[in-house]
Enzyme design. Structure first.
Site, PDB file in Angstrom:
ATOM      1  N   GLU A  34       8.100  -5.119   8.962  1.00 35.08           N
ATOM      2  CA  GLU A  34       9.651  -5.042   8.399  1.00 35.08           C
ATOM      3  C   GLU A  34       9.945  -3.631   9.053  1.00 35.08           C
ATOM      4  OE1 GLU A  34       9.700  -4.965   4.161  1.00 35.08           O
ATOM      5  OE2 GLU A  34      12.285  -5.108   4.633  1.00 35.08           O
ATOM      6  N   ARG A 258      -6.919  -5.499   4.449  1.00 32.43           N
ATOM      7  CA  ARG A 258      -6.414  -4.654   5.351  1.00 32.43           C
ATOM      8  C   ARG A 258      -7.455  -3.279   5.680  1.00 32.43           C
ATOM      9  NH1 ARG A 258      -1.458  -4.328   2.511  1.00 32.43           N
ATOM     10  NH2 ARG A 258      -0.930  -2.085   3.238  1.00 32.43           N
ATOM     11  N   LYS A 268       3.928   2.779   3.430  1.00 37.99           N
ATOM     12  CA  LYS A 268       5.366   2.967   4.177  1.00 37.99           C
ATOM     13  C   LYS A 268       5.965   3.734   3.143  1.00 37.99           C
ATOM     14  CE  LYS A 268       5.904  -1.153   6.300  1.00 37.99           C
ATOM     15  NZ  LYS A 268       6.646  -1.857   7.341  1.00 37.99           N
TER      16      LYS A 268
END
Ligand code: ATP
Ligand code: MG
Length: 552
Positions: A34, A258, A268
């Site tokens: 994104e 992850r 983020k």
């Protein structure tokens, strides 16, 4: 990629699919960021996995921007993401955007409405949350759930046409309000957002949710293996449901753990806070775990790829020690970085028996560790040199083999010197060390017969240049700032940046280039910072030569 290691579980799946002839043996992956921030080392793991699989099995990888939330997204991020993926050494087959599919996604939604599988809901976000139930109690429906297909079609068209303000209505999948998986309790497909999009401008005021955009984007591109992180496991039934109901290409989702790295944060949202609140000098601050920060710090693409290879791909999450990342860059730079002398905390040495006004030129190897050597460079020597303050002790401690009064040490690639006396200021600080040198002790031509135990680096006062040197430490004081009480920013390490304003460096370093690593002998690996100007060189310390944290 080292061929000796055993296959990871995703490679096993892919090999199984190829063996079965699934999709004609074709492998097409995608990396779907994104564009709402800069990429970090966690993304590097996903990039190496997606692009690495395609490379290994003769396939390709698309770069797809998941740009469905215009409020947080920006072209600045798109550009940085492209730069970072390229820098890591990967080429994508196609550059695509979820927003390219807005028309198709809208049509897909209409198909589902016509099948009675989607409805427009006028409830507020709070009402929807309350009606969703809890993991142990089923959700309760509302009157909107029973709207007719015709009414839903009309309302959805009106949503698209901009007849309603933000939040007035949503489109939901009519799925299963009693499902133990909360994601299946009539998930949102579209919300109203009168927001300008960085690509589609003002064409749309309704935007698809991640769950309605992602799988269909994969299917449109005919992605064979859609690889994401484990938090998407509960989304997988929904991913499959949409694809099945819409009868699209059967892309399949696979989840891996992850990357979590200690002493940093990786969300983020948190990284953005560090930037906007000025805790760091931008997304590419050398203390940031971002790809651009690591690049500015002096990390190489090869070292990051090696790190990703070493951490492997598994299903269970764990915390990786940042020491492993540092190990990977040391290994790489040891083979490639040229050696130079730089004095970071200088004190002046005057060699009293060296003729005034005389200078000599000495040389040293660029990299004794490089296979077949890597050439050499020259540097001047004179009556006055800078050495590190820590390389002198007036009265030597036991086993101190550096310079002291009465003690001898070799100046690297030059002569043996002996400490004679010191000059101090009013506070008792040493301002000058007076030495004598042994003229017969020149490196490579030593006939003095004297053996010394220590060798120290130095820079000639006459020939050296000055530089600013920035030493970095961990950005956080605790292993996992996000799991501590209070705000994660309370755990920022106040000493994560130390600036040395006047270091002395070998003259040759005036030609250093941004991005070219160098080892300051005995001090660590460094790289020229982008803040450097012709008048002022700035070096970042990438990493120390040894792991200074092990002993603590
Ligand atoms: P946020 O930090 O806002 O939650 P994100 O890190 O999920 O966002 P995306 O842009 O959605 O960012 O991520 C792109 C891809 O990178 C996704 O497939 C995601 O699963 C993967 N990814 C993100 N963080 C990590 C991580 N720490 N380790 C491995 N892969 C990651
Ligand atoms: Mg995400």
């Amino acid at each position: 990629m080292s061929e000796e290691r055993s296959l990871n579980f995703i490679e096993e799946i892919v090999e199984g699919d190829i063996a079965e002839g699934k999709h004609g043996g074709r492998v097409l992956t995608r990396f779907p960021p994104e564009p709402n921030g800069y990429l970090h080392i966690g993304h590097a793991k996903s990039i190496c996995l997606n692009f690495g699989l395609a490379q290994r099995y003769g396939g390709q990888t698309n770069l797809r921007f998941d740009d469905t939330n215009p409020v947080k997204e920006d072209v600045e991020y798109v550009d940085s993401i492209k730069e970072d993926v390229k820098w890591l050494g990967f080429d994508w087959a196609e550059e695509l955007y979820a927003s390219d599919y807005f028309d198709k996604l809208y049509d897909f939604a209409v198909v589902l409405i016509k099948q009675g599988l989607a409805y427009v809901d006028d409830s507020t976000a709070e009402e929807i949350a309350a009606q969703k139930g809890t993991p142990t109690e089923p959700g309760t429906g509302n009157e909107y759930r029973n709207r007719s297909v015709e009414e839903n079609l009309q309302l959805f068209a009106d949503m698209k046409a901009g007849k309603y303000p933000d939040g007035a209505k949503v489109l939901r999948a009519k799925l299963d309000l009693a499902s133990p998986n909360m994601h299946l309790r009539d998930p949102l497909m579209y919300r109203i957002k009168h927001a300008h999009h960085h690509r589609t401008g003002d064409a749309w005021c309704i935007y698809p949710m991640y769950d309605f955009a992602h799988g269909q984007s994969d299917a449109i591109e005919e992605i064979t293996h859609s690889i994401c992180t484990v938090e998407f496991i509960p989304h997988r039934p929904l991913y499959e449901w949409f694809i099945e109901k819409l009868e699209l290409f059967p892309s399949k989702q696979y989840e891996f753990a992850r990357l979590n790295l200690n002493y940093t944060v990786m969300s983020k949202r948190k990284l953005l806070q560090l930037v906007t609140e000025g805790h760091v000098d931008g997304w590419d601050d050398p203390r940031m775990p971002t790809i651009s920060g690591l690049r500015r710090r002096g990390y190489t693409p090869a070292s990051i790829r090696e790190f990703c290879e070493r951490i492997g791909v598994a299903k269970r999450e764990n915390m990786i020690d940042v020491g492993l990342l540092e190990f990977c860059i040391r290994e790489d730079l040891n083979k490639t970085a040229w050696r130079r002398m730089a004095v970071l905390d200088p004190v002046k040495v005057v060699i009293t028996n060296y003729p005034e006004g005389q200078t000599e030129t000495f040389s040293g190897e660029n990299n004794p560790e490089a296979e077949g050597g890597d050439g050499s460079r020259e540097f001047g020597f004179g009556r006055e040199v800078w050495i590190e303050r820590e390389d002198f002790m007036e009265v030597p401690a036991k086993k101190y083999f550096r310079l002291s009064i009465g003690g001898m040490v070799r100046l690297k690639n030059a002569y043996i010197v002996k400490g004679e006396s010191v000059v101090k200021d009013a506070e008792g600080n040493i301002t000058e060390i007076h030495c004598t040198y042994i003229p017969e002790s020149q490196s490579g031509n030593d006939t003095s017969g004297i053996n010394v135990k220590g060798t120290i680096h130095w820079v000639s006062v006459e020939h050296g240049k000055t530089a600013e040197v920035r030493l970095y430490d961990r950005l956080f004081q605790v292993e996992d700032p996000s799991s501590e009480d209070g705000d994660f920013k309370d755990y920022i390490n106040p000493n994560s940046l130390q600036v040395l304003h006047t270091a002395y460096i070998e003259p040759d370093l005036a030609n250093a280039k941004i991005g070219t690593p160098v080892q300051f002998m005995r001090k660590g690996y460094f790289t020229l910072d982008k803040n450097s100007t012709d008048d002022k060189l700035v070096f970042n310390r990438t990493v120390t030569l040894k792991d200074g944290w092990v002993k603590k």
